[in-house]
Every structure is written in C-alpha cells, then in structure tokens.
Design a protein around this motif. Structure first.
Motif, PDB file in Angstrom:
ATOM      1  N   SER A 118     -40.023 -16.602 -14.690  1.00 35.90           N
ATOM      2  CA  SER A 118     -38.586 -16.831 -14.881  1.00 35.90           C
ATOM      3  C   SER A 118     -37.972 -15.873 -15.895  1.00 35.90           C
ATOM      4  N   GLN A 119     -38.568 -15.802 -17.081  1.00 44.22           N
ATOM      5  CA  GLN A 119     -38.024 -14.925 -18.116  1.00 44.22           C
ATOM      6  C   GLN A 119     -38.210 -13.449 -17.769  1.00 44.22           C
ATOM      7  N   SER A 120     -39.296 -13.132 -17.082  1.00 44.97           N
ATOM      8  CA  SER A 120     -39.563 -11.741 -16.718  1.00 44.97           C
ATOM      9  C   SER A 120     -38.567 -11.238 -15.679  1.00 44.97           C
ATOM     10  N   VAL A 121     -38.291 -12.062 -14.664  1.00 41.30           N
ATOM     11  CA  VAL A 121     -37.310 -11.682 -13.646  1.00 41.30           C
ATOM     12  C   VAL A 121     -35.924 -11.558 -14.274  1.00 41.30           C
ATOM     13  N   LYS A 122     -35.603 -12.466 -15.189  1.00 38.99           N
ATOM     14  CA  LYS A 122     -34.308 -12.381 -15.868  1.00 38.99           C
ATOM     15  C   LYS A 122     -34.190 -11.071 -16.636  1.00 38.99           C
ATOM     16  N   LEU A 123     -35.225 -10.727 -17.401  1.00 38.23           N
ATOM     17  CA  LEU A 123     -35.195  -9.477 -18.160  1.00 38.23           C
ATOM     18  C   LEU A 123     -35.067  -8.280 -17.230  1.00 38.23           C
ATOM     19  N   ASP A 124     -35.781  -8.312 -16.122  1.00 40.56           N
ATOM     20  CA  ASP A 124     -35.726  -7.222 -15.156  1.00 40.56           C
ATOM     21  C   ASP A 124     -34.304  -7.031 -14.626  1.00 40.56           C
ATOM     22  N   LEU A 125     -33.667  -8.113 -14.215  1.00 42.05           N
ATOM     23  CA  LEU A 125     -32.349  -8.014 -13.587  1.00 42.05           C
ATOM     24  C   LEU A 125     -31.250  -7.639 -14.579  1.00 42.05           C
ATOM     25  N   ILE A 126     -31.284  -8.211 -15.787  1.00 49.30           N
ATOM     26  CA  ILE A 126     -30.251  -7.839 -16.756  1.00 49.30           C
ATOM     27  C   ILE A 126     -30.518  -6.431 -17.292  1.00 49.30           C
ATOM     28  N   GLY A 127     -31.793  -6.065 -17.386  1.00 48.29           N
ATOM     29  CA  GLY A 127     -32.132  -4.729 -17.865  1.00 48.29           C
ATOM     30  C   GLY A 127     -31.702  -3.634 -16.912  1.00 48.29           C
ATOM     31  N   ARG A 128     -31.626  -3.960 -15.632  1.00 49.34           N
ATOM     32  CA  ARG A 128     -31.183  -2.981 -14.633  1.00 49.34           C
ATOM     33  C   ARG A 128     -29.688  -3.083 -14.345  1.00 49.34           C
ATOM     34  N   GLY A 129     -29.005  -3.950 -15.088  1.00 50.69           N
ATOM     35  CA  GLY A 129     -27.564  -4.076 -14.921  1.00 50.69           C
ATOM     36  C   GLY A 129     -27.161  -4.863 -13.696  1.00 50.69           C
ATOM     37  N   LEU A 130     -28.088  -5.636 -13.125  1.00 49.61           N
ATOM     38  CA  LEU A 130     -27.803  -6.382 -11.898  1.00 49.61           C
ATOM     39  C   LEU A 130     -27.373  -7.817 -12.166  1.00 49.61           C
ATOM     40  N   ALA A 131     -27.668  -8.328 -13.364  1.00 48.09           N
ATOM     41  CA  ALA A 131     -27.321  -9.707 -13.703  1.00 48.09           C
ATOM     42  C   ALA A 131     -26.758  -9.765 -15.112  1.00 48.09           C
ATOM     43  N   THR A 132     -25.990 -10.811 -15.376  1.00 48.56           N
ATOM     44  CA  THR A 132     -25.465 -11.049 -16.720  1.00 48.56           C
ATOM     45  C   THR A 132     -26.474 -11.871 -17.508  1.00 48.56           C
ATOM     46  N   LEU A 133     -26.234 -12.005 -18.797  1.00 51.57           N
ATOM     47  CA  LEU A 133     -27.117 -12.818 -19.630  1.00 51.57           C
ATOM     48  C   LEU A 133     -27.095 -14.281 -19.213  1.00 51.57           C
ATOM     49  N   ASP A 134     -26.034 -14.698 -18.509  1.00 50.18           N
ATOM     50  CA  ASP A 134     -25.939 -16.074 -18.017  1.00 50.18           C
ATOM     51  C   ASP A 134     -26.632 -16.262 -16.674  1.00 50.18           C
ATOM     52  N   GLY A 135     -27.137 -15.180 -16.099  1.00 44.15           N
ATOM     53  CA  GLY A 135     -27.853 -15.293 -14.834  1.00 44.15           C
ATOM     54  C   GLY A 135     -26.999 -15.126 -13.600  1.00 44.15           C
ATOM     55  N   ASP A 136     -25.741 -14.723 -13.774  1.00 49.78           N
ATOM     56  CA  ASP A 136     -24.878 -14.462 -12.623  1.00 49.78           C
ATOM     57  C   ASP A 136     -25.014 -13.002 -12.197  1.00 49.78           C
ATOM     58  N   ARG A 137     -24.631 -12.725 -10.960  1.00 53.95           N
ATOM     59  CA  ARG A 137     -24.638 -11.339 -10.506  1.00 53.95           C
ATOM     60  C   ARG A 137     -23.604 -10.545 -11.305  1.00 53.95           C
ATOM     61  N   ALA A 138     -23.989  -9.370 -11.788  1.00 53.04           N
ATOM     62  CA  ALA A 138     -23.058  -8.516 -12.521  1.00 53.04           C
ATOM     63  C   ALA A 138     -22.052  -7.925 -11.545  1.00 53.04           C
ATOM     64  N   LEU A 139     -20.765  -8.197 -11.754  1.00 46.94           N
ATOM     65  CA  LEU A 139     -19.732  -7.736 -10.830  1.00 46.94           C
ATOM     66  C   LEU A 139     -19.295  -6.308 -11.116  1.00 46.94           C
ATOM     67  N   SER A 140     -19.500  -5.861 -12.350  1.00 49.01           N
ATOM     68  CA  SER A 140     -19.173  -4.479 -12.690  1.00 49.01           C
ATOM     69  C   SER A 140     -20.462  -3.734 -13.012  1.00 49.01           C
ATOM     70  N   SER A 141     -20.473  -2.491 -12.653  1.00 52.43           N
ATOM     71  CA  SER A 141     -21.682  -1.690 -12.839  1.00 52.43           C
ATOM     72  C   SER A 141     -21.975  -1.464 -14.322  1.00 52.43           C
ATOM     73  N   ARG A 142     -23.214  -1.720 -14.719  1.00 51.96           N
ATOM     74  CA  ARG A 142     -23.653  -1.448 -16.078  1.00 51.96           C
ATOM     75  C   ARG A 142     -24.858  -0.529 -16.012  1.00 51.96           C
ATOM     76  N   PRO A 143     -24.989   0.400 -16.945  1.00 51.59           N
ATOM     77  CA  PRO A 143     -26.146   1.303 -16.907  1.00 51.59           C
ATOM     78  C   PRO A 143     -27.440   0.546 -17.166  1.00 51.59           C
ATOM     79  N   ALA A 144     -28.468   0.934 -16.460  1.00 49.53           N
ATOM     80  CA  ALA A 144     -29.777   0.304 -16.636  1.00 49.53           C
ATOM     81  C   ALA A 144     -30.440   0.832 -17.902  1.00 49.53           C
ATOM     82  N   LEU A 145     -31.293   0.007 -18.501  1.00 49.41           N
ATOM     83  CA  LEU A 145     -32.081   0.451 -19.642  1.00 49.41           C
ATOM     84  C   LEU A 145     -33.188   1.371 -19.130  1.00 49.41           C
TER      85      LEU A 145
END
Length: 342
Positions: free
Chosen positions: A226-253
């Motif tokens: 759970s925590q690993s997938v969350k880190l993966d998705l927010i780290g790639r700019g695909l999800a917000t810290l709340d777990g929603d899909r990121a609607l605006s593009s953010r640069p990946a780490l």
C-alpha cells in the motif's frame, strides 16, 4: 561511554574479513562488519553500506551467519568493494497475534546519532586495521599501543529490510557530517508506516523532493504494498498525497525508483539464474486504473477520497502472485541487484 572493540571471527570459514564488536565492548550498538575479499585492508577511504535489519534477528552475529537475507553472501557475490556495517537493533519475535522483544530504532533519530555511531565504528575498525596499515605491530595488539589511522567514508548507502524501514527513516536525519556522503537509500519490503505521521510514502516523497544527490530505491511485497504503490504514484506525479489522480501534470522525481518484488533466483539448465527487476511498463499495465474520460476543462471535481490509489493497490494485489518467501527474496535479490549496479 561504552568502549567499542572489534574482533575477527569465521576465519577460514567465510571469504573476506568478518568482524564483530566484542560482547564486553559493544559500543553504542553491537555491530557486525564485513570486508569482502576484494577490499584492501590498507585502504583508508572506502564506500560503506549501512544495513538496518528487521525483526527475528537474535544478535549481531546471527545477522551475518543465520539471517535469511544472507548479507555477506550478497556482498561477496557482487564483487563490489564496499564495507558492510550492520548495527544490531534488538530482537523482536511473534507471540500469537502480537510481537514481543526489545527491537527499537528510536535512538537513531536523536541528534547526530548516525555521525556518532559511524565515528565510533570507524574508530574501532581503524584500531583493528592499524597493523595492516603499517601503524601497529600486528593484529591483536593491545588497543592504544599503536598509532590509529584516520579512516574516511567515500559514498554512504543506507539499506534496510522489513522493520528496519523505520530506522532508515530516522537515520537520514541524524547523519551529521556524513550527510553529504549519502548517495542512496535502499529499502527492501520496508514501508510499513501507514499510521505514522506523516505516513511513510509522504515522508519519503517530501524528503526526496529536497534531495539532489541522493537516490531512493524501494522494492516491495504484499505486506508493504500500500505505502509503496502510493510512493510510486505520487513520486511519478500520477497521484496526489490524498490518493486521488493528479489532474495537472507534475514532474516526476528522477531520484526515485519503486519496483515490485519477485523471485530472486530460479533453477535453469543446472544452475541458479538471478532475476532482474520487472519492466516498469509491464507493472503499470495492471497497476494504474484506466480513466474512461477526462473532466471538462475548468471543472472542479468532487473529492474522490483516494479512490485512484485504492484501485491501484487493489489491482496489484489481484494481478501479481507473490511467492511464499517473497519477504526474504526481496532482501537477497534486491540487495544483490543494487550492489551489482555500483
């Protein structure tokens, strides 16, 4: 202050040099140290891997001799010249549905704990190495009777397994003068902190966002999914810290890599074949939820309560058949694979 002294063991039974802190002089933490066959004992500057173990480790000697992660074997087989340092963090074991024991990593977060610990171990190692460096009369000389050389760390890598993830989280903030040496953190099935404040995924995302020279690699299994997938998705700019899909593009780490665990090796054609990391594009095909349509431009969507992340986590659980012994496979294969890339 407790004295820290090293003594050599496993002479002739395991390649390289295996050192343990003496039980009557353990220092800040009883510690195991391994110098692989390739390491020159005359070297005064070298790269260090600092390993933080999880539960079920009985003592610091057990960590090298009996732990299923087989740490010395991974360093030896990688052929890399790194010094492995592994503090003993306590023994925790299962009792029914709960745990008992004295495992603790709280002190690793205290001011400059990492700096003081590394200074102590390097000092003990320098005293033990003094004869090889030409500053003493021979191994086993009385401590203090020889000139002690000054040892230096080149690159520092913190690696952890299982419950050691909380220790790594604490240690990155207490390295003091060794902070600039930190080049990577490797976490193997270690992100259990869903209830921590902040949770592990948020902590590492925020910490890594402020780093330019340190990389973070995470390999996960079902218990830390759970925590690993969350880190993966927010780290790639695909999800917000709340777990929603990121609607605006953010640069990946660029300094983050999260991968799913798998068999570390399998028998084929009369030999054991090691397995590389899975192709991230393959994992994405079954992990990332597909969206039927996009919200209209300028439309402010209602809160989705983290449904995007929940679906991604569910997708991985449903699609990936984790092997039974995946927890230690990740430790062995993940550690070896990353050592091999150094």
């Amino acid at each position: 202050m407790t004295t820290c002294e090293l003594e050599q063991k496993d002479i002739g039974t395991f390649p390289g040099v295996t050192l343990f802190t003496k039980r009557q002089a353990p220092g800040m933490r009883p510690t195991a140290v391994y110098l692989p066959p390739k390491h020159l004992t005359t070297a005064t500057k070298f790269d260090v891997v600092l390993w933080l173990h999880g539960f079920y480790v009985r003592d610091h000697e057990y960590l090298f001799r009996n732990d299923p992660a087989r740490l010395r074997e991974q360093v030896r087989d990688s052929g890399r010249d790194v010094v492995l340092i592994a503090p003993f963090l306590g023994y925790e074991y299962a009792v029914g549905e709960s745990f008992a024991g004295n495992y603790s990593v709280k002190d690793l977060a205290s001011a400059k704990w990492g700096e003081r610990y590394l200074d102590e171990i390097l000092g003990a190692l320098a005293r033990w190495l003094a004869p090889a460096l030409g500053t003493g009369s021979g191994f086993g000389t009385k401590p203090g009777s020889e000139t002690v050389p000054q040892l230096q760390i080149g690159k520092l890598i913190i690696a952890c397994h299982s419950g050691g993830g909380n220790g790594m989280r604490n240690l990155v903030g207490s390295l003091g003068k060794y902070q600039p040496n930190l080049s990577a953190c490797w976490g193997f099935d270690c992100l259990y902190g869903a209830m921590a404040q902040p949770d592990d995924a948020t902590f590492w995302y925020q910490w890594l966002s402020g780093q330019s020279t340190c990389a973070l690699e995470i390999v996960y299994g079902p218990s830390t999914l759970s925590q690993s997938v969350k880190l993966d998705l927010i780290g790639r700019g695909l999800a917000t810290l709340d777990g929603d899909r990121a609607l605006s593009s953010r640069p990946a780490l660029k300094n983050l890599n999260v991968s799913v665990g798998h068999y570390d090796a399998f028998p084929a054609f009369g030999q054991m074949v090691r397995v590389n990391d899975l192709d991230p594009a393959y994992v994405d095909r079954f992990m990332i939820p597909q969206v039927a349509d996009q919200a209209p431009l300028g439309h402010k969507p209602a809160s989705h309560h983290g449904e995007f992340l929940k679906k991604a986590i569910s997708n991985v659980r449903d699609a990936f058949p984790f092997p039974k012994d995946i927890h230690y496979m990740i430790a062995r294969g993940g550690f070896y694979g990353r050592l091999n890339k150094l």
